[in-house]
Write an enzyme that holds these catalytic residues in place. Structure first.
Site, PDB file in Angstrom:
ATOM      1  N   LYS A 113     -96.602  -4.278  15.288  1.00  0.00           N
ATOM      2  CA  LYS A 113     -96.908  -2.676  16.075  1.00  0.00           C
ATOM      3  C   LYS A 113     -95.510  -2.621  16.833  1.00  0.00           C
ATOM      4  O   LYS A 113     -94.364  -3.391  17.231  1.00  0.00           O
ATOM      5  CB  LYS A 113     -97.980  -2.646  17.074  1.00  0.00           C
ATOM      6  CG  LYS A 113     -99.157  -3.193  16.541  1.00  0.00           C
ATOM      7  CD  LYS A 113     -99.703  -2.117  15.268  1.00  0.00           C
ATOM      8  CE  LYS A 113    -100.842  -1.277  14.361  1.00  0.00           C
ATOM      9  NZ  LYS A 113    -101.575  -2.823  13.920  1.00  0.00           N
TER      10      LYS A 113
HETATM   11  C1  LIG Z   1    -103.322  -2.396  13.670  1.00  0.00           C
HETATM   12  C2  LIG Z   1    -103.947  -1.249  13.117  1.00  0.00           C
HETATM   13  C3  LIG Z   1    -105.460  -1.539  13.502  1.00  0.00           C
HETATM   14  C4  LIG Z   1    -105.953  -2.680  14.174  1.00  0.00           C
HETATM   15  O1  LIG Z   1    -105.654  -3.341  15.465  1.00  0.00           O
HETATM   16  P1  LIG Z   1    -105.843  -4.941  15.953  1.00  0.00           P
HETATM   17  O2  LIG Z   1    -104.868  -4.539  17.292  1.00  0.00           O
HETATM   18  O3  LIG Z   1    -105.570  -5.748  15.154  1.00  0.00           O
HETATM   19  O4  LIG Z   1    -107.052  -5.331  15.884  1.00  0.00           O
HETATM   20  C5  LIG Z   1    -106.428  -0.497  13.405  1.00  0.00           C
HETATM   21  N1  LIG Z   1    -106.312   0.530  13.393  1.00  0.00           N
HETATM   22  C6  LIG Z   1    -104.550   0.702  13.146  1.00  0.00           C
HETATM   23  C7  LIG Z   1    -104.491   2.224  12.319  1.00  0.00           C
HETATM   24  C8  LIG Z   1    -104.036  -0.387  12.414  1.00  0.00           C
HETATM   25  O5  LIG Z   1    -102.479  -0.092  11.981  1.00  0.00           O
END
Ligand SMILES: *Cc1c(COP(=O)(O)O)cnc(C)c1O
Length: 378
Positions: free
Chosen positions: A177
């Site tokens: 992210k």
């Molecule tokens: C990465 C992501 C998640 C999940 O995030 P985590 O921290 O891995 O639980 C949820 N929604 C979207 C759109 C994502 O890209």
């Protein structure tokens, strides 16, 4: 290999981690609290709750709102499965909604309207690729129907408007992210009662944590609700505090790279289209492009991979995966399906330089020509 996404990590993160280890206090201490304060300030929020993933954050928001069996929640299918799983965790029914268009691959309000029933309680908006959904339109939509707006803000940290749409927003600090704590997440909610409920539910519903008991005279605690173990630890918070200091700058680098990609692709790959042609507030999480319909995407992926360039797909539609086909049969979302069939995500992260971006676009142009030739020969 040039990766689609790569975290920026260095000496400051190492130092921050060492300090946690030297301190001897590993979880839910002063760093978690400092991280919550700093993250809230960046988003113009009063406070927030740090958790161990965005998935947990989404679950806690729905749980805190009291959404459960018999309720329906509108969700996109062009998202990561976590968005939909959170609805299933609380026993509610996810109702898939198509995107607006290939140019604006965000949830369509008209389609959402068509899928509303007397059981609809909430809508989860995903700021796909970092581009914000239309706040005023969704607020009007939700208020008329008495629905909660939940933001899946995994792609959009660092933007002031995120977390102001409705009931709450869930953020992710997973390794790919815009900023990372390895695993981690945050809930922003403007409602103080909901926030405290979520804070309790994060740690088994216990009325005080280990740290607070250390600082208070009584070792007693009570459990007033069914909670979970969704706590963040001090190592993650320490990394998060360092990363947060860079987030705005990294988002700015992403913005510049996206503008460069747009110019280069328009000039060198005229058959490729790019969503979000109109300017829109964004955290520029990923760089999605759409291949022309006749091109074999796997050929393009293979050729780029052979050149050392990773590409991915955002997203295989959730409603077409086995579990969700079983749980929610008969869903057909033509615009989502067409978008997902043609989409390719090219590398975008703050360590990419202009010459690297140029090389990616040149490789993409060559791969497209080869794929077109292979297609014509076949
Ligand atoms: C990465 C992501 C998640 C999940 O995030 P985590 O921290 O891995 O639980 C949820 N929604 C979207 C759109 C994502 O890209």
């Amino acid at each position: 290999m040039l990766l689609v996404s790569a975290p920026v990590l260095g000496v400051p993160e190492k130092v921050a981690l060492s300090k946690v280890i030297d301190s001897g206090w590993l979880t839910m201490g002063e760093r978690v609290r400092s991280f919550e304060e700093a993250f809230a300030v960046m988003h113009g929020a009063e406070d927030c709750v740090a958790v161990n993933s965005c998935t947990a954050a989404l679950h806690l928001i729905l749980y805190g709102l009291g959404i459960g069996p018999g309720d329906e929640v509108l969700v996109p299918s062009l998202t990561f499965v976590a968005t939909v799983n959170a609805v299933l965790y609380v026993g509610a029914k996810p109702v898939f909604v198509d995107i607006e268009s290939a140019d604006v691959p965000l949830m369509s309000i008209a389609e959402a309207e068509a899928r509303c029933t007397s059981r609809t309680r909430a809508v989860i908006l995903v700021h796909f690729a970092g581009y914000l959904a239309d706040k005023a339109e969704w607020q009007a939509f939700a208020s008329v129907r008495g629905l909660y707006i939940v933001e899946d803000a995994a792609h959009a940290p660092g933007l002031k408007d995120v977390g102001t749409f409705g009931a709450g927003a869930a953020f992710s600090f997973y390794g790919n992210k815009n900023m990372t704590t390895a695993e981690g997440g945050v809930v922003i909610t403007r409602d103080p009662d909901l926030r405290e409920k979520i804070r309790l539910a994060r740690g088994h519903g216990m009325t005080s944590g280990t740290r607070q008991r250390l600082n208070s005279r009584t070792p007693q605690y009570d459990v007033t609700m069914l909670g979970f173990n969704y706590r963040m630890d001090e190592m993650r918070a320490a990394i998060g505090l360092v990363q947060l200091r860079n987030l705005q700058e990294w988002n700015e680098v992403r913005r510049i790279l996206v503008a460069l990609y747009r110019r280069l692709i328009t000039a060198r790959c005229p058959s490729i289209t790019m969503p979000f042609g109109e300017p829109r507030t964004s955290a520029y999480h990923i760089m999605p492009v759409l291949l022309p319909r006749h091109v074999d995407r796997q050929c393009v992926i293979d050729e780029l991979r052979a050149q050392g360039i990773q590409t991915t797909i955002h997203y295989p539609p959730v409603h077409q995966m086995t579990l969700y086909r079983e749980r929610c049969p008969g869903v057909h979302l033509p615009r989502t399906e067409d978008f997902a069939e043609r989409e390719l995500t090219i590398p975008l992260h703050p360590q990419i330089t202009s010459p690297v971006a140029e090389a990616v676009v040149d490789a993409l142009a060559a791969a497209l020509e080869d794929a077109a030739r292979a297609g014509a020969a076949a």
